[in-house]
Motif scaffolding. Sequence first.
Motif, PDB file in Angstrom:
ATOM      1  N   GLY A 193      -5.458  -2.951   8.698  1.00 15.54           N
ATOM      2  CA  GLY A 193      -6.796  -2.787   8.149  1.00 15.54           C
ATOM      3  C   GLY A 193      -6.870  -1.474   7.410  1.00 15.54           C
ATOM      4  O   GLY A 193      -6.011  -0.602   7.587  1.00 15.54           O
ATOM      5  N   MET A 194      -7.876  -1.352   6.560  1.00 16.44           N
ATOM      6  CA  MET A 194      -8.064  -0.105   5.812  1.00 16.44           C
ATOM      7  C   MET A 194      -9.528   0.270   5.878  1.00 16.44           C
ATOM      8  O   MET A 194     -10.181   0.463   4.858  1.00 16.44           O
ATOM      9  N   GLN A 202     -14.375   3.375  -5.072  1.00 18.67           N
ATOM     10  CA  GLN A 202     -13.028   3.590  -5.606  1.00 18.67           C
ATOM     11  C   GLN A 202     -12.160   4.083  -4.451  1.00 18.67           C
ATOM     12  O   GLN A 202     -12.480   5.082  -3.817  1.00 18.67           O
ATOM     13  N   THR A 203     -11.085   3.326  -4.153  1.00 14.32           N
ATOM     14  CA  THR A 203     -10.272   3.723  -3.009  1.00 14.32           C
ATOM     15  C   THR A 203      -9.535   5.024  -3.283  1.00 14.32           C
ATOM     16  O   THR A 203      -9.255   5.364  -4.431  1.00 14.32           O
ATOM     17  N   GLU A 204      -9.225   5.737  -2.210  1.00  9.93           N
ATOM     18  CA  GLU A 204      -8.448   6.971  -2.352  1.00  9.93           C
ATOM     19  C   GLU A 204      -6.987   6.613  -2.614  1.00  9.93           C
ATOM     20  O   GLU A 204      -6.455   5.690  -2.013  1.00  9.93           O
ATOM     21  N   GLY A 205      -6.351   7.325  -3.509  1.00  5.96           N
ATOM     22  CA  GLY A 205      -4.962   7.011  -3.846  1.00  5.96           C
ATOM     23  C   GLY A 205      -3.996   7.463  -2.755  1.00  5.96           C
ATOM     24  O   GLY A 205      -4.241   8.437  -2.045  1.00  5.96           O
ATOM     25  N   ILE A 206      -2.922   6.713  -2.610  1.00  5.84           N
ATOM     26  CA  ILE A 206      -1.845   7.072  -1.688  1.00  5.84           C
ATOM     27  C   ILE A 206      -0.732   7.720  -2.522  1.00  5.84           C
ATOM     28  O   ILE A 206      -0.249   7.129  -3.491  1.00  5.84           O
ATOM     29  N   HIS A 207      -0.358   8.933  -2.138  1.00  3.89           N
ATOM     30  CA  HIS A 207       0.542   9.718  -2.989  1.00  3.89           C
ATOM     31  C   HIS A 207       1.957   9.834  -2.456  1.00  3.89           C
ATOM     32  O   HIS A 207       2.838  10.312  -3.162  1.00  3.89           O
ATOM     33  N   LEU A 209       4.191   7.527  -1.240  1.00  5.48           N
ATOM     34  CA  LEU A 209       5.028   6.331  -1.084  1.00  5.48           C
ATOM     35  C   LEU A 209       6.500   6.592  -1.368  1.00  5.48           C
ATOM     36  O   LEU A 209       7.358   5.802  -0.961  1.00  5.48           O
TER      37      LEU A 209
END
Lengths: 283, 283
Positions: A193-194, A202-207, A209
């Motif tokens: 889940g998120m 606007q979702t927060e970016g995942i940096h 990865l």
Amino acid sequence: MIPTFPLLFLGRQMKVIEGFGVSRVVESDNPNFKPGDLISGLTGWEKYSLITRTAQLRKIQQDDIPLSYHVGLLGMPGFTAYAGFYEVCSPKKGDYVFVSAASGAVGQLVGQLAKLYGCYVVGSAGTSQKVDLLKNKLGFDEAFNYKEEPDLNAALRRYFPQGIDIYFDNVGGPMLDAVLLNMRPHGRIAICGMVSQQSLSQTEGIHNLFMLIAKRIRMQGFLQSDYLHLFPRFLELIISYYKQGKIVYIEDMNEGLESAPASLVGLFSGKNVGKQVICVARE
Amino acid sequence: MIPTFPLLFLGRQMKVIEGFGVSRVVESDNPNFKPGDLISGLTGWEKYSLITRTAQLRKIQQDDIPLSYHVGLLGMPGFTAYAGFYEVCSPKKGDYVFVSAASGAVGQLVGQLAKLYGCYVVGSAGTSQKVDLLKNKLGFDEAFNYKEEPDLNAALRRYFPQGIDIYFDNVGGPMLDAVLLNMRPHGRIAICGMVSQQSLSQTEGIHNLFMLIAKRIRMQGFLQSDYLHLFPRFLELIISYYKQGKIVYIEDMNEGLESAPASLVGLFSGKNVGKQVICVARE
């Protein structure tokens, strides 16, 4: 008692919001369900429902397990924990396991299953009351309040100096990003889940990865509905653990259908402590 | 001929930058390697190297395969494509496969292996020359220039109206984010490289990871070095395919050690067409 719980999708052609609930059959023209039977499955947010899709309904054999557990520990959230932990996380004895939203409907069972499997388990939650439950009632090795941690990366380094083998992700967002920096080689991340991103336009970016490569991490989204063939095995195991006193389950029960909308909204700010249940009627 | 290719890490205690290369043994006190032998493996960016770590060196059986292919098609990049496609992507016949940086050292082989497996394959690259190579020399079903696509999501929807089963990711960044919106249920994403992010001081955030859940996507980073037990099987298969004319390999060879730094830098703006090789000396 007919506890019911709203799912996060709304009925498509229906006028009534649907959720997982426990109901007593009043009338039935389906030979599998007789008046008086207790069933669990999708039903309406209402006192009396006409259920036409009966394939996923499950008849409840009543015993000394609370009826409401059939929408939690023994229902969709419990089965999500079971399928996610055993089938997606590929656990090994001794693994370092991190669970976010750890006192929630799913997380609390993930942590207990991981402990029973021989893992070291840390959970995060959003209040000191929940942290206390994790450590003192649910048997987590450690727990912390993420709202009191200005630097999530530093917090995870403190609780996992050797790194994380398994992350059971219920929240996404900045916590996932921080976890990526703290994974061990060949680690597994189950994306369940998120909830941290659910209310954002606007979702927060995942940096982070890029860590997937260096650490050879497997990150996998899943839905419990893909594993329904395992449901009987799940019920057997969890009922057995529960009756042996090896697991507990925390519920947050509100009374009356009129409390359902506020309870649903409360999930997104973590107001609930444990599995949110609405008691629509008692027998 | 001693082609050598810089890896993306620099020697730690060494004065010389290391890279994968093909070398001829001049002197040796190791019984496995005699003067005159051709070997491939890590060597220095220099004309003569003292190699003390010999465990990963591989003796080359010279035949009609170009020597330089031992740093490309039959070397680390080729093996990365092999391990990534067969071991990480879990391919099935008929799968819809997308490869980014598709004409590069790894991508061009991934696409060809996928075609041979019976998949539908689309590649992206950064020039019309590369797109032309993908379609007309490397046998991709379709290819496009991502620099000419203002909306990557729309481009992917055009090339994959039915969605993507496998994404072999060499670039990360906005392309990965757009791919996430176009994956099919139970899709697989192999994270092989993130070259689009390599030169950025702050990486671009990935916003669409919530798709992992609804589509039950597995996203997995990997390194070829975890699969070295499969190297003999890889060599056998790829040499056989090559000799049957079933695969080709495109190289971009620059002459002279002095061309190495500029060639390395050029990789990050896509200057190379195919596998970048430096020819240090010819026999």
